[in-house]
Scaffold this active site. Structure first.
Site, PDB file in Angstrom:
ATOM      1  N   PRO A  93      12.603  89.145  17.749  1.00 29.89           N
ATOM      2  CA  PRO A  93      13.023  89.724  16.475  1.00 29.89           C
ATOM      3  C   PRO A  93      12.877  88.788  15.272  1.00 29.89           C
ATOM      4  CG  PRO A  93      14.916  89.312  17.905  1.00 29.89           C
ATOM      5  CD  PRO A  93      13.685  89.141  18.744  1.00 29.89           C
ATOM      6  N   ASN A  94      12.386  89.397  14.202  1.00 32.15           N
ATOM      7  CA  ASN A  94      12.236  88.785  12.878  1.00 32.15           C
ATOM      8  C   ASN A  94      11.075  87.803  12.776  1.00 32.15           C
ATOM      9  OD1 ASN A  94      14.460  90.121  11.554  1.00 32.15           O
ATOM     10  ND2 ASN A  94      15.788  88.895  12.869  1.00 32.15           N
TER      11      ASN A  94
ATOM     12  N   ARG B 118       9.879  84.027   4.146  1.00 29.73           N
ATOM     13  CA  ARG B 118      11.187  83.504   3.722  1.00 29.73           C
ATOM     14  C   ARG B 118      11.561  82.306   4.592  1.00 29.73           C
ATOM     15  NH1 ARG B 118      13.942  88.651   4.923  1.00 29.73           N
ATOM     16  NH2 ARG B 118      15.499  87.242   5.731  1.00 29.73           N
TER      17      ARG B 118
ATOM     18  N   TYR C 105      11.430  77.519   9.014  1.00 29.66           N
ATOM     19  CA  TYR C 105      10.431  78.052   9.948  1.00 29.66           C
ATOM     20  C   TYR C 105       8.981  77.741   9.562  1.00 29.66           C
ATOM     21  CZ  TYR C 105      14.513  80.547  11.676  1.00 29.66           C
ATOM     22  OH  TYR C 105      15.748  80.835  12.181  1.00 29.66           O
TER      23      TYR C 105
ATOM     24  N   ASN D 219       8.873  83.138  22.440  1.00 28.51           N
ATOM     25  CA  ASN D 219       9.919  82.839  21.460  1.00 28.51           C
ATOM     26  C   ASN D 219      10.743  84.116  21.337  1.00 28.51           C
ATOM     27  OD1 ASN D 219      11.610  82.224  19.364  1.00 28.51           O
ATOM     28  ND2 ASN D 219      10.003  81.433  18.012  1.00 28.51           N
TER      29      ASN D 219
ATOM     30  N   ALA E 151      16.491  85.334  18.204  1.00 27.38           N
ATOM     31  CA  ALA E 151      17.948  85.305  18.413  1.00 27.38           C
ATOM     32  C   ALA E 151      18.338  85.776  19.814  1.00 27.38           C
ATOM     33  CB  ALA E 151      18.636  86.149  17.349  1.00 27.38           C
TER      34      ALA E 151
ATOM     35  N   HIS F  88      19.660  83.442  22.681  1.00 22.78           N
ATOM     36  CA  HIS F  88      21.014  82.923  22.822  1.00 22.78           C
ATOM     37  C   HIS F  88      21.951  83.861  23.581  1.00 22.78           C
ATOM     38  CE1 HIS F  88      19.311  80.078  20.106  1.00 22.78           C
ATOM     39  NE2 HIS F  88      19.126  81.002  19.165  1.00 22.78           N
TER      40      HIS F  88
ATOM     41  N   ASP G  63      16.958  88.214  32.935  1.00 18.94           N
ATOM     42  CA  ASP G  63      16.793  88.855  34.244  1.00 18.94           C
ATOM     43  C   ASP G  63      15.353  89.325  34.452  1.00 18.94           C
ATOM     44  OD1 ASP G  63      19.438  88.428  34.873  1.00 18.94           O
ATOM     45  OD2 ASP G  63      20.093  90.476  34.464  1.00 18.94           O
TER      46      ASP G  63
ATOM     47  N   GLU H 164       9.370  78.490  27.078  1.00 17.47           N
ATOM     48  CA  GLU H 164      10.185  78.901  25.933  1.00 17.47           C
ATOM     49  C   GLU H 164       9.833  78.044  24.723  1.00 17.47           C
ATOM     50  OE1 GLU H 164      14.381  78.473  26.713  1.00 17.47           O
ATOM     51  OE2 GLU H 164      14.883  78.719  24.599  1.00 17.47           O
TER      52      GLU H 164
ATOM     53  N   HIS I 248      10.414  77.395  20.331  1.00 17.15           N
ATOM     54  CA  HIS I 248      11.096  77.674  19.065  1.00 17.15           C
ATOM     55  C   HIS I 248      10.458  76.845  17.978  1.00 17.15           C
ATOM     56  CE1 HIS I 248      14.141  79.918  21.153  1.00 17.15           C
ATOM     57  NE2 HIS I 248      14.186  78.943  22.029  1.00 17.15           N
ATOM     58  N   LEU I 249      10.370  77.438  16.807  1.00 15.58           N
ATOM     59  CA  LEU I 249       9.852  76.709  15.653  1.00 15.58           C
ATOM     60  C   LEU I 249      10.827  75.621  15.229  1.00 15.58           C
ATOM     61  CD1 LEU I 249       8.890  80.025  14.010  1.00 15.58           C
ATOM     62  CD2 LEU I 249       7.216  78.190  14.272  1.00 15.58           C
ATOM     63  N   SER I 250      12.100  75.995  15.137  1.00 17.62           N
ATOM     64  CA  SER I 250      13.127  75.050  14.681  1.00 17.62           C
ATOM     65  C   SER I 250      13.713  74.317  15.891  1.00 17.62           C
ATOM     66  CB  SER I 250      14.220  75.801  13.926  1.00 17.62           C
ATOM     67  OG  SER I 250      14.871  76.727  14.790  1.00 17.62           O
TER      68      SER I 250
ATOM     69  N   ARG J 256      20.892  72.767  15.007  1.00 24.30           N
ATOM     70  CA  ARG J 256      21.355  73.829  14.093  1.00 24.30           C
ATOM     71  C   ARG J 256      22.770  74.289  14.455  1.00 24.30           C
ATOM     72  NH1 ARG J 256      16.935  78.258  13.342  1.00 24.30           N
ATOM     73  NH2 ARG J 256      18.294  78.708  11.560  1.00 24.30           N
TER      74      ARG J 256
ATOM     75  N   ARG K 203      23.346  78.408  18.311  1.00 24.92           N
ATOM     76  CA  ARG K 203      21.910  78.359  18.683  1.00 24.92           C
ATOM     77  C   ARG K 203      21.640  77.294  19.750  1.00 24.92           C
ATOM     78  NH1 ARG K 203      19.432  81.512  14.572  1.00 24.92           N
ATOM     79  NH2 ARG K 203      20.546  81.295  12.611  1.00 24.92           N
TER      80      ARG K 203
HETATM   81  O1  CA2 Z   1      13.384  78.509  15.777  1.00 27.36           O
HETATM   82  C1  CA2 Z   1      13.027  79.542  16.323  1.00 27.36           C
HETATM   83  O2  CA2 Z   1      11.858  79.787  16.635  1.00 27.36           O
HETATM   84  C2  CA2 Z   1      14.066  80.651  16.578  1.00 27.36           C
HETATM   85  O3  CA2 Z   1      13.744  81.283  17.816  1.00 27.36           O
HETATM   86  C3  CA2 Z   1      13.928  81.628  15.428  1.00 27.36           C
HETATM   87  C4  CA2 Z   1      14.974  82.745  15.448  1.00 27.36           C
HETATM   88  C5  CA2 Z   1      16.378  82.169  15.611  1.00 27.36           C
HETATM   89  O4  CA2 Z   1      17.315  83.221  15.744  1.00 27.36           O
HETATM   90  C6  CA2 Z   1      16.493  81.235  16.800  1.00 27.36           C
HETATM   91  O5  CA2 Z   1      17.785  80.695  16.836  1.00 27.36           O
HETATM   92  C7  CA2 Z   1      15.478  80.109  16.689  1.00 27.36           C
HETATM   93  C8  CA2 Z   1      14.942  83.552  14.153  1.00 27.36           C
HETATM   94  C9  CA2 Z   1      13.602  83.997  13.701  1.00 27.36           C
HETATM   95  C10 CA2 Z   1      13.731  84.493  12.291  1.00 27.36           C
HETATM   96  O6  CA2 Z   1      12.503  84.313  11.658  1.00 27.36           O
HETATM   97  C11 CA2 Z   1      12.442  84.504  10.322  1.00 27.36           C
HETATM   98  C12 CA2 Z   1      11.316  84.045   9.694  1.00 27.36           C
HETATM   99  C13 CA2 Z   1      11.176  84.199   8.334  1.00 27.36           C
HETATM  100  C14 CA2 Z   1      12.164  84.826   7.600  1.00 27.36           C
HETATM  101  C15 CA2 Z   1      13.296  85.289   8.234  1.00 27.36           C
HETATM  102  C16 CA2 Z   1      13.429  85.129   9.601  1.00 27.36           C
END
Ligand code: CA2
Length: 147
Positions: A10-11, A18, A23, A74, A77, A80, A87, A98, A100-102, A107, A111
């Site tokens: 998601p997202n 943004r 990210y 990836n 959210a 978590h 499963d 797995e 993650h960008l961040s 954080r 997370r």
């Molecule tokens: O760091 C990551 O890759 C995450 O998986 C990104 C998720 C976050 O919930 C995880 O804790 C860590 C969120 C992705 C949201 O991506 C956006 C990108 C641009 C603007 C808004 C959201």
């Protein structure tokens, strides 16, 4: 030819629009194009999928069984708290890396825990788009039996 699925949750379709300080400024398409080039150079077939819906991600992991040799995931959210995705990974018998960008460990506390990590081969985080490229590199090395 070995096949790898890159699955984003998601997202992540919002990347590059943004929160670049967290990210990065690349779009998901930019990242996928880089992965595509690296996979092609290594003689690997690579597919990409993104969904904002937990059940769709579960379906994708289930369908990967017998079709893909690795999944780079990836789960956003869902990482978590999605026991459903965890499963599905356990049942699919397809190794998951797995990503993650961040750096999720630097954080907010919510997370820090990944319910995916215990069923993944490994976790790469905090390197921005390089997290995906490092995961692909690792999968290529493992598929070539060179580790
Ligand atoms: O760091 C990551 O890759 C995450 O998986 C990104 C998720 C976050 O919930 C995880 O804790 C860590 C969120 C992705 C949201 O991506 C956006 C990108 C641009 C603007 C808004 C959201």
């Amino acid at each position: 030819m070995p096949k790898i699925l890159v699955l984003n949750g998601p997202n992540l379709n919002m990347l590059g629009t943004r929160e670049p300080e967290i990210y990065g400024s690349l779009t998901l398409n930019d990242i996928n194009n880089r992965l595509q080039k690296k996979a092609a150079a290594a003689g690997i077939d690579i597919d990409f999928m993104q969904s904002n819906h937990e059940g769709v991600l579960v379906d994708e992991v289930q369908a990967a069984r017998g079709k893909y040799d690795y999944i780079i995931l990836n789960a956003g959210a869902f990482t978590h708290y999605s026991i459903a995705i965890r499963d599905a990974i356990s049942a699919a018998c397809v190794p998951v890396i797995e990503v993650h960008l961040s750096n999720i460990h630097q954080r907010e506390e919510f997370r820090h825990n990944s319910v995916i990590a215990p069923v993944a081969v490994g976790q790469i985080c905090g390197l921005g788009a390089e997290s995906y490229l490092a995961a692909l590199e690792a999968a290529i090395i493992k598929l070539n039996g060179h580790d």
